[in-house]
Scaffold this motif. Structure first.
Motif, PDB file in Angstrom:
ATOM      1  N   SER A 219      19.413  15.415 -18.455  1.00 35.31           N
ATOM      2  CA  SER A 219      19.667  14.931 -17.100  1.00 35.31           C
ATOM      3  C   SER A 219      19.010  13.581 -16.862  1.00 35.31           C
ATOM      4  CB  SER A 219      19.130  15.948 -16.093  1.00 35.31           C
ATOM      5  OG  SER A 219      19.271  15.456 -14.783  1.00 35.31           O
ATOM      6  N   LYS A 220      19.675  12.738 -16.057  1.00 37.94           N
ATOM      7  CA  LYS A 220      19.072  11.455 -15.701  1.00 37.94           C
ATOM      8  C   LYS A 220      18.110  11.586 -14.515  1.00 37.94           C
ATOM      9  CE  LYS A 220      22.819  10.082 -12.646  1.00 37.94           C
ATOM     10  NZ  LYS A 220      23.786   9.066 -12.303  1.00 37.94           N
ATOM     11  N   ILE A 221      18.051  12.779 -13.919  1.00 34.88           N
ATOM     12  CA  ILE A 221      17.144  13.014 -12.795  1.00 34.88           C
ATOM     13  C   ILE A 221      15.722  13.141 -13.333  1.00 34.88           C
ATOM     14  CG2 ILE A 221      16.546  14.581 -10.907  1.00 34.88           C
ATOM     15  CD1 ILE A 221      19.520  15.355 -10.803  1.00 34.88           C
ATOM     16  N   PRO A 222      14.802  12.328 -12.830  1.00 33.71           N
ATOM     17  CA  PRO A 222      13.432  12.379 -13.345  1.00 33.71           C
ATOM     18  C   PRO A 222      12.722  13.668 -12.937  1.00 33.71           C
ATOM     19  CG  PRO A 222      13.547  10.925 -11.456  1.00 33.71           C
ATOM     20  CD  PRO A 222      14.958  11.349 -11.754  1.00 33.71           C
ATOM     21  N   GLY A 223      11.693  13.993 -13.663  1.00 37.65           N
ATOM     22  CA  GLY A 223      10.884  15.157 -13.323  1.00 37.65           C
ATOM     23  C   GLY A 223       9.792  14.775 -12.335  1.00 37.65           C
TER      24      GLY A 223
ATOM     25  N   ARG B 107      16.748   7.576  -6.080  1.00 45.76           N
ATOM     26  CA  ARG B 107      17.245   7.695  -4.712  1.00 45.76           C
ATOM     27  C   ARG B 107      18.633   8.314  -4.620  1.00 45.76           C
ATOM     28  NH1 ARG B 107      14.004   4.956  -1.144  1.00 45.76           N
ATOM     29  NH2 ARG B 107      12.558   3.497  -2.075  1.00 45.76           N
ATOM     30  N   GLU B 108      19.143   8.869  -5.692  1.00 41.19           N
ATOM     31  CA  GLU B 108      20.460   9.485  -5.626  1.00 41.19           C
ATOM     32  C   GLU B 108      20.372  10.863  -4.982  1.00 41.19           C
ATOM     33  OE1 GLU B 108      22.845   9.399  -9.139  1.00 41.19           O
ATOM     34  OE2 GLU B 108      22.012   7.475  -9.750  1.00 41.19           O
ATOM     35  N   LYS B 109      21.474  11.270  -4.336  1.00 43.60           N
ATOM     36  CA  LYS B 109      21.519  12.578  -3.706  1.00 43.60           C
ATOM     37  C   LYS B 109      21.600  13.655  -4.785  1.00 43.60           C
ATOM     38  CE  LYS B 109      24.073  15.413  -0.474  1.00 43.60           C
ATOM     39  NZ  LYS B 109      25.274  15.566   0.340  1.00 43.60           N
ATOM     40  N   VAL B 110      20.781  14.676  -4.676  1.00 47.70           N
ATOM     41  CA  VAL B 110      20.770  15.790  -5.622  1.00 47.70           C
ATOM     42  C   VAL B 110      21.310  17.019  -4.906  1.00 47.70           C
ATOM     43  CG1 VAL B 110      19.327  17.243  -7.073  1.00 47.70           C
ATOM     44  CG2 VAL B 110      18.769  14.830  -6.808  1.00 47.70           C
ATOM     45  N   GLY B 111      22.287  17.667  -5.516  1.00 48.01           N
ATOM     46  CA  GLY B 111      22.880  18.846  -4.895  1.00 48.01           C
ATOM     47  C   GLY B 111      22.999  19.983  -5.910  1.00 48.01           C
TER      48      GLY B 111
END
Length: 57
Positions: A13-17, A47-51
């Protein structure tokens, strides 16, 4: 220097921890503890929306 640990970061995932910095008990002040964080470069906040995942297909 204090060690740090990264939690909830999925390798795909590109979402950081989340980064946790555990503080030793002998470094804590009973009234107030302040730590400084030195960064190698300016901070880049995610700052991206996480859903929720709606489909695994």
């Amino acid at each position: 220097m204090l060690p740090h640990e990264i939690y909830n970061k999925l390798y795909w995932s590109k979402i950081p921890g989340m980064v946790y910095i555990p503080l030793p008990e002998d470094k804590l002040d009973p009234e107030l503890t302040v730590i400084a964080v030195l960064l190698d470069r300016p901070i880049d906040l995610y700052r991206e929306k996480v859903g929720a995942i709606e489909s695994n297909l």
